[in-house]
Design an enzyme around this catalytic site. Structure first.
Site, PDB file in Angstrom:
ATOM      1  N   ASP A   1       2.748  12.231  60.776  1.00 25.98           N
ATOM      2  CA  ASP A   1       3.549  12.618  61.943  1.00 25.98           C
ATOM      3  C   ASP A   1       4.000  11.379  62.715  1.00 25.98           C
ATOM      4  OD1 ASP A   1       0.792  12.477  62.201  1.00 25.98           O
ATOM      5  OD2 ASP A   1       0.656  13.898  63.847  1.00 25.98           O
TER       6      ASP A   1
ATOM      7  N   TYR B   1       3.063  20.239  45.201  1.00 23.40           N
ATOM      8  CA  TYR B   1       4.140  20.830  44.403  1.00 23.40           C
ATOM      9  C   TYR B   1       3.658  21.275  43.024  1.00 23.40           C
ATOM     10  CZ  TYR B   1       7.373  18.927  47.911  1.00 23.40           C
ATOM     11  OH  TYR B   1       8.022  18.631  49.075  1.00 23.40           O
TER      12      TYR B   1
ATOM     13  N   ASP C   1       8.697  13.235  50.027  1.00 26.07           N
ATOM     14  CA  ASP C   1       9.926  14.011  49.915  1.00 26.07           C
ATOM     15  C   ASP C   1      10.624  14.055  51.275  1.00 26.07           C
ATOM     16  OD1 ASP C   1      11.855  15.737  49.036  1.00 26.07           O
ATOM     17  OD2 ASP C   1      10.534  17.441  48.693  1.00 26.07           O
TER      18      ASP C   1
ATOM     19  N   ASP D   1      13.979  11.357  52.810  1.00 27.74           N
ATOM     20  CA  ASP D   1      15.260  11.857  53.318  1.00 27.74           C
ATOM     21  C   ASP D   1      15.514  11.361  54.733  1.00 27.74           C
ATOM     22  OD1 ASP D   1      15.780  13.156  50.965  1.00 27.74           O
ATOM     23  OD2 ASP D   1      16.442  15.008  51.929  1.00 27.74           O
TER      24      ASP D   1
ATOM     25  N   LYS E   1      -2.556  12.271  56.094  1.00 26.68           N
ATOM     26  CA  LYS E   1      -2.895  13.163  57.205  1.00 26.68           C
ATOM     27  C   LYS E   1      -4.421  13.321  57.173  1.00 26.68           C
ATOM     28  CE  LYS E   1      -1.681  15.972  60.551  1.00 26.68           C
ATOM     29  NZ  LYS E   1      -1.206  15.445  61.839  1.00 26.68           N
TER      30      LYS E   1
END
Ligand code: NAD
Length: 361
Positions: free
Chosen positions: A223, A141, A247, A251, A191
């Site tokens: 994943d 980001y 992020d 959620d 990852k």
């Protein structure tokens, strides 16, 4: 203990839920004899109305002076078409930056009384109690180069995922510290089978883990983590991850708890000279213009944020546990707001705040 708190109620239901969170904070401070000093400041739409700026200089000064900041929510529909600099949300990003909070903590708990509101089967979600620790100021980001370019008739878009060793170390240590006071397990998410960035993440987290021999560490690919959060959420204690993965996963974790009105969050920075950790505490939800001003917003996410403040900024674990216990007792009593679909008449925002104080005793 001296608790020097800045309160930024913000807009819409932010003001309503914050009023109840402050009621609980005052009650807890009185009960355990803490010296509470509360200052109120402007942030968001109300700040634009009063000063023309979503994050006034005065608020920045007050935040610097306080040990911790309790925020409601910002956002008013009238600013939806305003330029970015004049939008309430600009104040939110600004205050996070001013405070230098680099770790976002989202506790995710499945309360017994709310199991039926979870989209997962009761037996899967029962007993879920984790904290997702998300790095907040680095990663893709913020990395450069970034942007969209046109060249030779082709359009190209670039974002860059960057982490330094120091950035990983500080958020990593925070996760291990937290785990030390809980079930002593950190699951680091990356990852690393594809990204060099994640390979550094995994290497540094493993090194930090050696500083905390009583905390178990395991690594999981992002994943697989997304899958395990719904298949087996009780396996997690502290989940540590970088900005973008966090992020998304936080959620996903949020859904486990039932209603968005239930969810607290904490964003933590460095330690202050007073011994407190700089912290910004806020419910996860927004200003909910559809129910604002009706005394029906669920204040339990804001009240949970007070519990998080007591624990993470001030180390007051007994007080935090009492507030969380009172929230659970209120849920079990059924005296809850309409979003939690009580069987009888829904309680008002204010009644829930009073019920939590009564349950604290
Ligand atoms: P929202 O979280 O405000 O509301 C989404 C839905 O959930 C609404 O139906 C609302 O009534 C319900 N809801 C939210 N909190 C609740 C609570 N405590 N009790 C009961 N019901 C609750 O999200 P939105 O509608 O997408 O955004 C509204 C405004 O809030 C926008 O201006 C947005 O930019 C802003 N926002 C601010 C923050 C923040 O300040 N951290 C976060 C998200 C959205």
């Amino acid at each position: 203990m001296n608790l020097n708190i800045l309160v930024l109620p913000g807009d819409g239901i932010g003001t309503e839920v914050t009023r109840e969170a402050v009621r609980v904070l005052r009650h807890a401070a009185r009960k355990w004899n803490h010296n509470l000093k509360i200052t109120e400041g402007l942030l968001g739409g109300i700040a634009i109305h009063k000063t023309g700026n979503p994050l006034p200089e005065e608020t920045v000064r007050l935040a610097g002076d306080a040990d911790a900041t309790l925020m409601g929510a910002v956002g008013l529909a009238e600013f939806d078409n305003a330029p970015p600099e004049k939008r309430p949300e600009k104040g939110l990003l600004g205050i996070r930056k001013v405070l230098g909070v680099y770790a976002n903590l989202r506790p995710v708990r499945a309360y017994g009384a709310l199991l039926d509101s979870s989209p997962l089967k009761n037996e899967r979600v029962a007993g879920t109690d984790m904290i997702i620790v998300r790095e907040l100021t680095g990663g893709i980001y913020y990395g450069t180069p970034r942007g969209i370019t046109e060249s030779g008739g082709e359009t190209r878009a670039v974002n860059t995922m960057v982490y330094t060793r120091a950035e990983i170390e500080r958020v990593g240590r925070m996760a291990f510290h937290l785990a030390g006071g809980r079930r002593k397990k950190v699951t680091s998410v990356d990852k690393s089978n594809v990204l060099e960035n994640s390979q550094l993440w995994r290497r540094v987290v493993t090194e930090i883990g050696r500083e905390f021999p009583d905390v178990a560490l395991d690594h999981i690919l992002v994943d697989n983590c997304a899958m395990q959060l719904v298949l087996n959420p009780t396996r997690f204690d502290v989940v540590l991850t970088e900005n973008m993965f966090g992020d998304i996963l936080s959620d996903e974790g949020a859904v486990l708890a039932g209603s968005i009105g239930m969810l607290p969050s904490a964003s933590i920075g460095e330690r202050k000279a007073s011994g407190a950790w700089v912290g910004l505490y806020e419910p996860v939800h927004g200003s909910a213009p559809d129910i604002a001003g009706q005394n029906k917003a669920n204040p339990l996410g804001a009240i949970g944020s007070v519990a998080a403040m007591l624990e993470y900024s001030f180390g007051l674990k007994k007080e935090a546990a009492a507030v969380n216990g009172a929230v659970e007792a209120v849920l079990e009593s059924g005296r809850v707001t309409a979003d939690l679909k009580p069987t009888g008449t829904p309680a008002t925002t204010e009644q829930v705040g009073e019920a939590v104080c009564a349950a604290i005793g």
